[in-house]
Design a protein around this motif. Structure first.
Motif, PDB file in Angstrom:
ATOM      1  N   ALA A   1      34.239  30.603  62.668  1.00 16.55           N
ATOM      2  CA  ALA A   1      33.365  30.675  61.463  1.00 16.55           C
ATOM      3  C   ALA A   1      33.940  32.077  60.785  1.00 16.55           C
ATOM      4  CB  ALA A   1      31.987  30.989  61.794  1.00 16.55           C
ATOM      5  N   GLY A   2      34.410  33.097  61.317  1.00 19.54           N
ATOM      6  CA  GLY A   2      34.647  34.345  60.913  1.00 19.54           C
ATOM      7  C   GLY A   2      35.985  34.108  59.983  1.00 19.54           C
ATOM      8  N   MET A   3      36.681  33.431  60.399  1.00 16.71           N
ATOM      9  CA  MET A   3      38.065  32.915  59.733  1.00 16.71           C
ATOM     10  C   MET A   3      37.856  32.286  58.486  1.00 16.71           C
ATOM     11  SD  MET A   3      40.900  31.846  62.859  1.00 16.71           S
ATOM     12  CE  MET A   3      41.439  33.048  63.804  1.00 16.71           C
ATOM     13  N   PHE A   4      37.139  31.417  58.606  1.00 16.56           N
ATOM     14  CA  PHE A   4      36.551  30.684  57.187  1.00 16.56           C
ATOM     15  C   PHE A   4      36.027  31.499  56.119  1.00 16.56           C
ATOM     16  CE2 PHE A   4      36.885  26.635  59.989  1.00 16.56           C
ATOM     17  CZ  PHE A   4      37.809  26.155  59.257  1.00 16.56           C
ATOM     18  N   LEU A   5      35.027  32.385  56.756  1.00 14.34           N
ATOM     19  CA  LEU A   5      34.290  33.086  55.705  1.00 14.34           C
ATOM     20  C   LEU A   5      35.112  34.440  55.399  1.00 14.34           C
ATOM     21  CD1 LEU A   5      30.852  33.632  57.790  1.00 14.34           C
ATOM     22  CD2 LEU A   5      31.261  32.491  55.643  1.00 14.34           C
ATOM     23  N   SER A   6      36.241  34.854  55.935  1.00 15.72           N
ATOM     24  CA  SER A   6      36.931  35.902  55.308  1.00 15.72           C
ATOM     25  C   SER A   6      37.314  36.034  54.070  1.00 15.72           C
ATOM     26  CB  SER A   6      38.240  36.108  56.408  1.00 15.72           C
ATOM     27  OG  SER A   6      38.970  35.017  56.162  1.00 15.72           O
ATOM     28  N   LEU A   7      37.962  34.867  53.438  1.00 15.94           N
ATOM     29  CA  LEU A   7      38.415  34.900  52.235  1.00 15.94           C
ATOM     30  C   LEU A   7      37.385  35.000  51.209  1.00 15.94           C
ATOM     31  CD1 LEU A   7      41.419  34.578  52.931  1.00 15.94           C
ATOM     32  CD2 LEU A   7      41.447  32.647  51.285  1.00 15.94           C
ATOM     33  N   PRO A   8      36.104  34.188  51.280  1.00 11.56           N
ATOM     34  CA  PRO A   8      35.204  34.577  50.187  1.00 11.56           C
ATOM     35  C   PRO A   8      34.591  35.769  50.325  1.00 11.56           C
ATOM     36  CG  PRO A   8      34.514  32.787  51.760  1.00 11.56           C
ATOM     37  CD  PRO A   8      35.820  32.920  52.087  1.00 11.56           C
ATOM     38  N   VAL A   9      34.562  36.414  51.567  1.00 10.12           N
ATOM     39  CA  VAL A   9      33.977  37.773  51.868  1.00 10.12           C
ATOM     40  C   VAL A   9      34.894  38.826  50.998  1.00 10.12           C
ATOM     41  CG1 VAL A   9      33.307  39.562  53.260  1.00 10.12           C
ATOM     42  CG2 VAL A   9      32.572  37.365  53.756  1.00 10.12           C
ATOM     43  N   LEU A  10      36.249  38.748  51.272  1.00 12.24           N
ATOM     44  CA  LEU A  10      37.121  39.589  50.450  1.00 12.24           C
ATOM     45  C   LEU A  10      37.021  39.353  49.074  1.00 12.24           C
ATOM     46  CD1 LEU A  10      40.322  39.352  52.596  1.00 12.24           C
ATOM     47  CD2 LEU A  10      38.769  41.210  52.617  1.00 12.24           C
ATOM     48  N   ALA A  11      36.995  38.047  48.628  1.00  9.91           N
ATOM     49  CA  ALA A  11      36.979  37.858  47.167  1.00  9.91           C
ATOM     50  C   ALA A  11      35.544  38.578  46.577  1.00  9.91           C
ATOM     51  CB  ALA A  11      36.765  36.478  46.758  1.00  9.91           C
ATOM     52  N   VAL A  12      34.523  38.508  47.246  1.00  8.25           N
ATOM     53  CA  VAL A  12      33.276  39.269  46.735  1.00  8.25           C
ATOM     54  C   VAL A  12      33.319  40.631  46.684  1.00  8.25           C
ATOM     55  CG1 VAL A  12      30.872  39.646  47.585  1.00  8.25           C
ATOM     56  CG2 VAL A  12      31.762  37.153  47.435  1.00  8.25           C
TER      57      VAL A  12
END
Length: 380
Positions: free
Chosen positions: A314-325
């Protein structure tokens, strides 16, 4: 804060990042479903607004939106289970092909190394005993993971409902953190974050769909067994940058080897995956997601690894949108603009050691870098 020496300010920033990371690790069980709920809520907002337009009560519009999401994911799970069922039904053929490939590998090793077939069997037996010794630990860990997934799936709809129901309250809370003269800038940042998250997540859904159809369809036409399953697994793993594509290739090769007694299907699968990835990376995905926020490969890989260490898949999937934000926030904050540069892909063609111009944080330098790297500037 502005009156402090620069070294003190930077030290406070680094300490703040350390304690923030510590808090995230300690509270990952709470933050992971909350972040997922936040991103999914933003995706469901257009559907919610559609139902709200027909004067449905807020709670009912939110529930219908969540049920629509559950139906979509239910269909995906059903399709995946059907493909797994087909794989299990072919188990006798798979066992025969695996034995054939192992015998061929054993013969090749015997011809090209000093290890005989007996020594190879002894080695495999020893490794099997070690593997069985780890079985208890693996099963206990898997049981804990299943429990975590069940808890996550149980909490997620509740969190999504509450985030959407109290969205206006949460926005008011955000505005209270900033003085009145900065509210216009905060509003622009929130709107840009919403656009980026929606375009990115909807783009991922579209990507999973066309990758499954395109890859699975081509492999099906070639005559590869379990083509749709390979396409579906690769499409979902491809959502994890860099690492997911590598794992997807390995699983595709293993499934093909297990389903065929010949080697040519392996090369067909690898060639098809390479072709589909080229189309996805260079033609399809850039047009779907756009170039509003570009993250460099270093920040992406580190983000994926850190996300995986903190919250698993789940953290892998969330990493990109979190970095973009985070990049959107950093780019619009003068105090943290250097962190936005660290995450971004606006690479200077010349070294700042040789060109003092690139050491500055001026808007002129930023526009020049965006023009050189063909990056779409932040919306004003």
């Amino acid at each position: 804060m502005n009156g402090m020496p620069l070294t003190v300010r930077r030290s406070i920033e680094i300490m703040g990042l350390f304690f923030l990371g510590w808090f995230i690790v300690l509270a990952k069980g709470l933050l992971t479903p909350l972040l997922l709920a936040f991103f999914i809520s933003i995706m469901l907002m257009p559907l919610y607004r559609f139902f709200a337009k027909y004067k449905l009560p807020d709670a009912l519009a939110i529930i219908i939106s969540i049920l629509s999401m559950v139906v979509v994911f239910g269909l995906i799970i059903w399709f995946f289970s059907v493909q797994i069922g087909n794989l299990i039904s072919d188990f006798p053929v798979i066992r025969k092909n695996v034995t054939l490939h192992l015998n061929a590998l054993s013969a090749w090793v015997e011809n090209h190394s000093p290890f005989s077939t007996t020594e190879q069997l002894n080695f495999i037996r020893e490794q099997s005993d070690k593997l069985l010794g780890y079985t208890g630990t693996i099963l206990s860990g898997a049981a804990g993971s299943v429990t975590s997934v069940v808890v996550l799936l149980g909490l997620l709809p509740i969190y999504i409902f509450l985030v959407m129901f109290y969205k206006n309250l949460l926005l008011r809370f955000v505005f209270f953190w900033f003085p009145k003269e900065q509210h216009h800038k905060v509003e622009e940042t929130l709107q840009e974050m919403q656009v980026i998250i929606k375009s990115y997540l909807f783009g991922l859904l579209i990507q999973v769909s066309y990758m499954t159809v395109l890859l699975g369809g081509i492999l099906l036409l070639i005559g590869i067994k379990h083509a749709l399953l390979i396409g579906l697994i690769f499409a979902f793993l491809n959502l994890i940058p860099y690492i997911g594509a590598l794992i997807g290739n390995i699983i595709g090769v293993l499934l093909t080897l297990a389903s065929s007694s010949e080697l040519w299907p392996v090369f067909a699968v690898l060639g098809t995956i390479t072709f589909v990835q080229f189309l996805d990376n260079n033609i399809l995905m850039p047009r779907i997601v756009g170039s509003k926020v570009r993250l460099n490969a270093l920040a992406t890989i580190v983000g994926v690894i850190v996300g995986g260490e903190i919250a698993g898949v789940a953290g892998m999937f969330l990493s990109l949108p979190v970095l973009a934000v985070l990049k959107v926030v950093f780019d619009r904050t003068e105090q943290f603009k250097q962190w936005g540069v660290l995450f971004g892909d606006e690479r200077p063609e010349r070294s700042p050691m040789e060109e003092p111009l690139f050491r500055k944080k001026s808007s002129r330098v930023r526009k020049m870098l965006e023009r050189e790297n063909k990056v779409e500037p932040p919306q004003k």
